[in-house]
Design a protein around this motif. Structure first.
Motif, PDB file in Angstrom:
ATOM      1  N   LEU A  88     -21.675 -18.142  31.257  1.00 51.69           N
ATOM      2  CA  LEU A  88     -22.235 -19.266  30.346  1.00 51.69           C
ATOM      3  C   LEU A  88     -21.702 -18.928  29.053  1.00 51.69           C
ATOM      4  CD1 LEU A  88     -26.030 -19.580  31.391  1.00 51.69           C
ATOM      5  CD2 LEU A  88     -24.079 -21.028  32.285  1.00 51.69           C
ATOM      6  N   GLY A  89     -21.397 -19.964  28.441  1.00 48.44           N
ATOM      7  CA  GLY A  89     -20.568 -19.875  27.297  1.00 48.44           C
ATOM      8  C   GLY A  89     -21.247 -21.021  26.364  1.00 48.44           C
ATOM      9  N   LYS A  90     -20.775 -21.002  24.937  1.00 50.85           N
ATOM     10  CA  LYS A  90     -21.202 -22.011  23.924  1.00 50.85           C
ATOM     11  C   LYS A  90     -19.973 -22.274  23.174  1.00 50.85           C
ATOM     12  CE  LYS A  90     -23.905 -24.369  21.232  1.00 50.85           C
ATOM     13  NZ  LYS A  90     -22.944 -25.005  20.263  1.00 50.85           N
ATOM     14  N   ALA A  91     -19.620 -23.554  22.899  1.00 53.27           N
ATOM     15  CA  ALA A  91     -18.492 -23.848  21.848  1.00 53.27           C
ATOM     16  C   ALA A  91     -19.025 -24.386  20.677  1.00 53.27           C
ATOM     17  CB  ALA A  91     -17.580 -24.990  22.640  1.00 53.27           C
ATOM     18  N   GLY A  92     -18.304 -23.867  19.645  1.00 52.83           N
ATOM     19  CA  GLY A  92     -18.466 -24.639  18.024  1.00 52.83           C
ATOM     20  C   GLY A  92     -17.437 -25.620  17.769  1.00 52.83           C
ATOM     21  N   LYS A  93     -17.696 -26.609  17.296  1.00 53.49           N
ATOM     22  CA  LYS A  93     -16.751 -27.883  16.884  1.00 53.49           C
ATOM     23  C   LYS A  93     -16.558 -27.792  15.631  1.00 53.49           C
ATOM     24  CE  LYS A  93     -16.332 -32.688  17.974  1.00 53.49           C
ATOM     25  NZ  LYS A  93     -17.117 -33.832  18.510  1.00 53.49           N
ATOM     26  N   PHE A  94     -15.206 -27.834  15.370  1.00 46.98           N
ATOM     27  CA  PHE A  94     -14.631 -28.001  13.926  1.00 46.98           C
ATOM     28  C   PHE A  94     -13.788 -29.060  13.758  1.00 46.98           C
ATOM     29  CE2 PHE A  94     -16.256 -23.738  14.570  1.00 46.98           C
ATOM     30  CZ  PHE A  94     -17.173 -23.421  13.487  1.00 46.98           C
ATOM     31  N   GLY A  95     -14.198 -30.321  13.382  1.00 50.18           N
ATOM     32  CA  GLY A  95     -13.299 -31.469  13.580  1.00 50.18           C
ATOM     33  C   GLY A  95     -13.285 -31.718  15.103  1.00 50.18           C
ATOM     34  N   SER A  99     -11.781 -25.702  18.230  1.00 50.54           N
ATOM     35  CA  SER A  99     -12.979 -25.190  18.326  1.00 50.54           C
ATOM     36  C   SER A  99     -13.055 -23.577  18.728  1.00 50.54           C
ATOM     37  CB  SER A  99     -13.954 -25.946  19.531  1.00 50.54           C
ATOM     38  OG  SER A  99     -13.221 -25.545  20.587  1.00 50.54           O
ATOM     39  N   ILE A 100     -14.083 -22.806  18.201  1.00 47.93           N
ATOM     40  CA  ILE A 100     -14.341 -21.572  18.751  1.00 47.93           C
ATOM     41  C   ILE A 100     -15.331 -21.581  19.759  1.00 47.93           C
ATOM     42  CG2 ILE A 100     -13.477 -20.593  16.692  1.00 47.93           C
ATOM     43  CD1 ILE A 100     -16.377 -19.970  15.825  1.00 47.93           C
ATOM     44  N   TYR A 101     -15.188 -20.504  20.663  1.00 46.71           N
ATOM     45  CA  TYR A 101     -16.147 -20.462  21.799  1.00 46.71           C
ATOM     46  C   TYR A 101     -16.463 -18.951  22.153  1.00 46.71           C
ATOM     47  CZ  TYR A 101     -12.122 -18.943  24.608  1.00 46.71           C
ATOM     48  OH  TYR A 101     -10.993 -18.310  25.161  1.00 46.71           O
ATOM     49  N   GLY A 102     -17.615 -18.730  22.749  1.00 47.14           N
ATOM     50  CA  GLY A 102     -17.800 -17.362  23.202  1.00 47.14           C
ATOM     51  C   GLY A 102     -18.799 -17.393  24.354  1.00 47.14           C
ATOM     52  N   GLY A 103     -18.872 -16.454  25.104  1.00 48.21           N
ATOM     53  CA  GLY A 103     -19.667 -16.451  26.425  1.00 48.21           C
ATOM     54  C   GLY A 103     -19.796 -15.244  27.100  1.00 48.21           C
ATOM     55  N   ILE A 104     -21.002 -15.166  28.018  1.00 50.02           N
ATOM     56  CA  ILE A 104     -21.133 -13.814  28.663  1.00 50.02           C
ATOM     57  C   ILE A 104     -21.166 -14.137  30.351  1.00 50.02           C
ATOM     58  CG2 ILE A 104     -22.522 -12.575  26.823  1.00 50.02           C
ATOM     59  CD1 ILE A 104     -24.996 -13.465  28.179  1.00 50.02           C
TER      60      ILE A 104
END
Length: 211
Positions: A88-95, A99-104
């Protein structure tokens, strides 16, 4: 060349952007891979097939996974391996375009080391992160890193715990892209993956708005 592309990508948020060019985390891939492993004084080559997927299910939270199987060409017994990952991961939106993302996640390895040795199974956790930048209507660049707590003595020097990746996608249409990715781990093993990425919906920005 890569440094120029990355520098250009950093200025993407300042550009007036179109919604249809939004980075999407809804996709699945079919891949071909070639790998080169530094084993002592020589390099061993291999090849394989596989795929990846990502499902954006709620407010830029996504499920990801992959499956890849490969064989080494020049080692007695034709050793091969299968790697499977889910997480599972989470994306951060910039414009709209980066985007940046991370997950485990969790990774399972089936290791065939050849020479009539039995197949070994190893498993452990994975932590990953990175950035994706779409700085043109049809071109995307991505970089990432991961740490996999999957330990095996049988394949020491072949499967490393930490790795970095760099990739790019050429979008042929809104729904189809040609992908290329280079991965290198701490044990001097490198893998080049080429494939086709499919987006299940052509207008992912509207899908996000409905959510």
């Amino acid at each position: 060349m890569f440094k120029r592309l990355l520098a250009l990508a950093l200025f993407a948020p300042a550009v007036t952007l179109a919604q249809e060019n939004e980075v999407s985390y809804d996709y699945f891939d079919f891949d071909l891979l070639t790998t080169t492993i530094d084993v002592g004084p020589t390099d061993e080559d291999g090849h394989g097939i596989g795929g990846k997927f990502s499902i954006d299910f709620s407010s830029r939270y996504f499920m990801f996974g992959d499956y890849h199987a490969w064989e080494l060409n020049d080692i007695a017994g034709e050793p091969g391996s299968v790697a499977k990952t889910i997480g599972l991961g989470k994306a951060g939106k910039f414009g709209q375009r980066w985007s940046i993302y991370g997950g485990i996640g969790f990774r399972s390895l089936d290791l065939d080391i050849g020479n009539a040795n039995p197949t070994m199974q190893e498993e452990g956790g994975v932590v990953m992160g990175g950035a994706r930048i779409r700085f043109a209507d049809s071109f995307e660049v991505r970089v990432g890193a991961e740490y996999a707590d999957v330990v095996t003595s049988a394949m020491s020097g072949i499967i490393g715990e930490a790795s970095v990746t760099a990739g790019m996608d050429l979008h042929m249409t809104d729904a189809v892209a040609i992908t290329m990715e280079y991965k290198e781990n701490e044990e001097s093993a490198s893998t080049l993956t080429v494939g086709v990425r499919f987006y299940p919906t052509k207008d992912t920005s509207q899908l996000r708005q409905r959510r």
